[in-house]
Design a protein around this motif. Sequence first.
Motif, short mmCIF file in Angstrom:
data_model
loop_
_atom_site.label_atom_id
_atom_site.label_comp_id
_atom_site.label_asym_id
_atom_site.label_seq_id
_atom_site.Cartn_x
_atom_site.Cartn_y
_atom_site.Cartn_z
N HIS A 103 0.85 -1.19 0.00
CA HIS A 103 0.00 0.00 0.00
C HIS A 103 0.89 1.25 0.00
O HIS A 103 1.95 1.27 0.62
CB HIS A 103 -0.93 -0.01 1.23
CG HIS A 103 -1.96 1.06 1.17
ND1 HIS A 103 -1.69 2.37 1.51
CD2 HIS A 103 -3.25 1.03 0.77
CE1 HIS A 103 -2.78 3.09 1.32
NE2 HIS A 103 -3.75 2.30 0.88
N GLU A 105 0.77 3.91 1.58
CA GLU A 105 1.12 4.43 2.91
C GLU A 105 2.28 3.64 3.51
O GLU A 105 3.10 4.19 4.26
CB GLU A 105 -0.12 4.42 3.82
CG GLU A 105 -1.07 5.55 3.41
CD GLU A 105 -2.54 5.31 3.72
OE1 GLU A 105 -2.87 4.43 4.54
OE2 GLU A 105 -3.37 6.01 3.11
N GLU A 174 -3.95 2.42 -7.24
CA GLU A 174 -4.36 3.50 -6.35
C GLU A 174 -3.45 4.69 -6.56
O GLU A 174 -2.38 4.78 -5.95
CB GLU A 174 -4.25 3.05 -4.89
CG GLU A 174 -5.12 1.85 -4.55
CD GLU A 174 -5.38 1.76 -3.05
OE1 GLU A 174 -6.54 1.86 -2.66
OE2 GLU A 174 -4.42 1.62 -2.29
N ALA A 178 -5.09 10.39 -5.23
CA ALA A 178 -6.54 10.18 -5.09
C ALA A 178 -6.89 9.53 -3.75
O ALA A 178 -8.07 9.36 -3.44
CB ALA A 178 -7.06 9.33 -6.24
N GLY A 217 -8.95 4.82 -4.37
CA GLY A 217 -8.67 6.25 -4.26
C GLY A 217 -9.97 7.01 -4.26
O GLY A 217 -10.54 7.29 -5.32
N SER A 218 -10.48 7.31 -3.04
CA SER A 218 -11.73 8.07 -2.88
C SER A 218 -12.92 7.44 -3.59
O SER A 218 -13.77 8.15 -4.12
CB SER A 218 -11.52 9.52 -3.32
OG SER A 218 -10.53 10.15 -2.51
N VAL A 219 -12.97 6.10 -3.59
CA VAL A 219 -14.17 5.44 -4.13
C VAL A 219 -15.30 5.57 -3.11
O VAL A 219 -15.11 5.37 -1.92
CB VAL A 219 -13.92 3.94 -4.43
CG1 VAL A 219 -15.19 3.27 -4.94
CG2 VAL A 219 -12.79 3.77 -5.44
N LEU A 237 -10.80 -1.05 -4.11
CA LEU A 237 -10.16 -1.10 -2.79
C LEU A 237 -10.53 0.22 -2.12
O LEU A 237 -10.20 1.29 -2.62
CB LEU A 237 -8.64 -1.25 -2.93
CG LEU A 237 -7.85 -1.27 -1.62
CD1 LEU A 237 -8.33 -2.36 -0.67
CD2 LEU A 237 -6.36 -1.47 -1.91
N VAL A 238 -11.27 0.11 -1.02
CA VAL A 238 -11.97 1.26 -0.46
C VAL A 238 -11.43 1.58 0.93
O VAL A 238 -11.42 0.70 1.80
CB VAL A 238 -13.48 0.94 -0.35
CG1 VAL A 238 -14.24 2.19 0.10
CG2 VAL A 238 -14.03 0.40 -1.67
N GLY A 239 -10.99 2.81 1.14
CA GLY A 239 -10.53 3.23 2.46
C GLY A 239 -11.65 3.86 3.25
O GLY A 239 -12.48 3.17 3.85
#
Length: 259
Positions: A103, A105, A174, A178, A217-219, A237-239
Amino acid sequence: MSAPRARWVIGNWKMNGNRSANAALVKALVAGVSAGGAAHDRRPRVAVCPPVIYAAQVGELIAGTTIRLGAQDVCAHPEGAYTGQISTTMLGEFGVSVVLVGHSERRSMNGERDEDVAAKVRAALGAGLNTVVCVGETLAERDRGEAEHVVGRQIDAVIPALAAHPGGVLIAYEPVWAIGTGRTATVEVAQGMHQFIRERLAAGSAALHATPILYGGSVKAANAAALARAPDIDGALVGGASLVANEFLGIVDAFTPQA
Ligand code: PGA
């Protein structure tokens, strides 16, 4: 005709949650994912990646449902003097079947290089985990016209590891600019990069042509349907939105093909 590629919607909770919030969120997700009548069979595969200390709690809450348990990272080594790290075997003992690797990060805050990511990917795929390799360029790299160069390099670094176990591989594109910014890539930008990644994977190994490629990315529920219509976007892939049950379930619905 070859089988359609699997679709996936994966929640990356990052360092969020607590026992009571997790229980409420997962209860709502279980109810939402279990409902849906005929649409149920067409649903994408759904996974949640809580902070690893909550794996046991979340694993119990999703037991007997179709929701899969994921982890946000894994150690490349099987055991030993690696303070703070968790092995593939340990994840497996707690029912984890999906793992995120590389990821942005972790690349930026924990200094993970392409070769570190490749070693983790080798370990995770070797252990039979569904392994989500995260790639993406920064805004500065995109502005310099280097987006494909950077993503291509990140993909090439893992090709030998991926080619050994193609069945367990997922890629998440990602773009760093975003993530958590509210600024989603346009569908055109995302689709273009997904197509580039698909071609790069196939050039590396023909066995990787059917790899699911997720966008991250901001989904949100509001932008997922447009992303889901793009031919090379196989999931999300949702944060942030994965912490809100209705948002996450809306994204699952958006990636559920119409009958
Ligand atoms: P975001 O994060 O949905 O909050 O942008 C995505 C991710 O980092 O996986």
